[in-house]
Design an enzyme around this catalytic site. Structure first.
Site, PDB file in Angstrom:
ATOM      1  N   CYS A 156       0.862  -1.127   0.156  1.00 11.11           N
ATOM      2  CA  CYS A 156       0.179   0.058   0.131  1.00 11.11           C
ATOM      3  C   CYS A 156       0.775   1.349   0.053  1.00 11.11           C
ATOM      4  O   CYS A 156       1.542   1.368   0.793  1.00 11.11           O
ATOM      5  CB  CYS A 156      -1.077   0.084   1.185  1.00 11.11           C
ATOM      6  SG  CYS A 156      -1.759   1.645   1.279  1.00 11.11           S
ATOM      7  N   TYR A 210      -4.940   5.234  -9.661  1.00 12.38           N
ATOM      8  CA  TYR A 210      -5.997   4.599  -9.304  1.00 12.38           C
ATOM      9  C   TYR A 210      -7.352   4.880 -10.099  1.00 12.38           C
ATOM     10  O   TYR A 210      -8.098   3.910 -10.161  1.00 12.38           O
ATOM     11  CB  TYR A 210      -6.266   4.551  -7.669  1.00 12.38           C
ATOM     12  CG  TYR A 210      -5.444   3.778  -6.924  1.00 12.38           C
ATOM     13  CD1 TYR A 210      -5.652   2.356  -6.559  1.00 12.38           C
ATOM     14  CD2 TYR A 210      -4.454   4.211  -6.342  1.00 12.38           C
ATOM     15  CE1 TYR A 210      -4.647   1.876  -5.856  1.00 12.38           C
ATOM     16  CE2 TYR A 210      -3.288   3.693  -5.723  1.00 12.38           C
ATOM     17  CZ  TYR A 210      -3.633   2.345  -5.223  1.00 12.38           C
ATOM     18  OH  TYR A 210      -2.790   1.647  -4.455  1.00 12.38           O
TER      19      TYR A 210
END
Length: 409
Positions: free
Chosen positions: A123, A261
């Protein structure tokens, strides 16, 4: 002419008086057995027969158009359902990141005394907290538990600690002994049924989720608990640069940090086109700016640089391929790539970059984007040896750099 178990001879019709041996006759069994022993493997079926059956069942081509159409429709519907859970979008198909529920501002009147950090190595949002924690020398004050993606996409803990390594490794829950992150969230008073995300700061005394917004956490690490830091003199958000830092964050977050994203999780062509243009337009601008400035705000490393770095280090590794950020590789941006190497070479930063964990976390977990879970080779520009090459950016420092303060005693 004798026959075998594998073939039947063409016998002349004009010999009705000649008795034809059958499989049930002793003579046939006796004469057929030796041939069968010499040829244990059956002869391949007649190709023309297979073609005839195939054409009868499926038509002249495989797979048939009807099969392709049916599978495509079913897969698209399934993909949309999975993406709605993985990456919520608006009506135009644009990815909409849900806000963090637990913010530091909600606890601003409290002084945290016993904090534990939960992260996942793939992450980028968690990665920024690991970097600031290391640069400030908070490793002993704020212990960490490192989860890894489970088969269902949740964050899980390993029972066995990793061996000594130059990089951080996943391991057990060192604070609560839970099997997965959801169990940790549910320990808070009143329980919890929302999204269980990393990074997350846990108050070990009150058994409460203190914060799960990454930027709040790095601000706290930078200046909120300096009394616990071994390197309190390092300020990654000095008052004189706060305006510039906020300005860069307003550009970088929507277009780069979240921009990759928006590309990868776009659910319409229009949403993807908008996101990819925003992303590469911003990268072009950043590459130009960094041609004359060592860091975003001049000669001093700031929180804005940390936030940009964690996306850049994953760009060629993941986003260029898996998220369709394909206009350019980061390696094609000379200033951005040199800037990334500059930050990577700051002491303690490289140890927070676990490429294997990053690759596994994306390629083997994001099933809707990579159903086969096939992991590509690490690009040459992402290897440790390449990232450790001299970057030559020292001459770009426009002011006394805080870089030297990163050295932790």
């Amino acid at each position: 002419m004798p026959h075998t178990l594998l073939s039947i001879p063409n016998l002349p019709i004009s010999s009705p008086t000649k008795k034809i041996p059958t499989l049930s006759s002793p003579r046939a069994r006796t004469r057929a057995a030796p041939r069968a022993c010499l040829n244990q493997s059956p002869q391949p079926p007649n190709p023309s027969l297979l073609n005839s059956i195939t054409n009868l069942l499926w038509g002249p081509s495989l797979p048939p158009g009807l099969l392709i159409s049916t599978v495509r429709t079913a897969w698209h519907s399934t993909w949309q359902l999975m993406m709605s859970q993985l990456a919520p979008s608006d009506t135009s198909g644009r990815y909409s990141r849900p806000p963090s529920r637990f913010r530091w501002a909600n606890f601003s009147d409290q002084t945290p005394t016993a904090l534990h950090l939960y992260v996942g190595l793939p992450c980028p949002w968690a990665h920024r907290t690991l970097i600031v924690r290391a640069l400030k020398g908070l490793e002993d004050a704020v212990l960490v538990s490192i989860a890894s993606p489970g088969p269902d996409g949740s964050w899980v803990f390993n029972d066995i600690r990793g061996a000594d390594s130059d990089v951080l490794l996943p391991g057990p829950d060192n604070a609560n002994g839970c099997r997965n992150l959801r169990e940790v969230y549910k320990l808070r008073r009143g329980g919890y049924d929302g999204r269980c995300t990393v990074p997350m700061l846990w108050d070990t005394k009150t058994k409460e989720v203190f914060c799960n917004e990454s930027y709040d956490i790095i601000q706290l690490f930078n200046s909120g608990i300096n009394e616990l830091a071994r390197n309190p003199g390092l300020d990654l958000s000095p008052l004189a640069l706060k305006g510039k830092i906020e300005e860069w964050n307003r550009i970088i977050y929507p277009n780069v940090n979240n921009g990759v994203y928006r590309c990868g999780f776009a659910q319409s062509q229009e949403a993807y086109d908008l996101a990819v243009n925003d992303l590469f337009g911003t990268l072009d601008m950043l590459d130009d700016h960094l041609g004359s400035s060592r860091y975003l705000c001049g000669g001093a490393l700031t929180l804005a640089d940390v936030c940009l770095f964690t996306t850049l280090i994953r760009f060629d590794l993941v986003y260029n391929v898996l998220f369709k950020c394909t206009k350019k590789k980061l390696l094609e941006y000379p200033n951005l790539h040199g800037y990334m190497r500059d930050i990577y070479q700051i002491p303690k930063v490289a140890a927070t970059c676990n490429y294997s964990a990053i690759m596994d976390g994306y390629y083997k977990t994001l099933f809707p984007l990579n159903p086969g879970s096939i992991q590509p080779a690490i690009p040459s520009g992402c290897e440790h040896g390449v990232l450790s090459r001299p970057h030559g950016r020292e001459s770009l420092s426009l002011a006394e750099s805080k870089y030297v303060q990163v050295q932790v005693s």
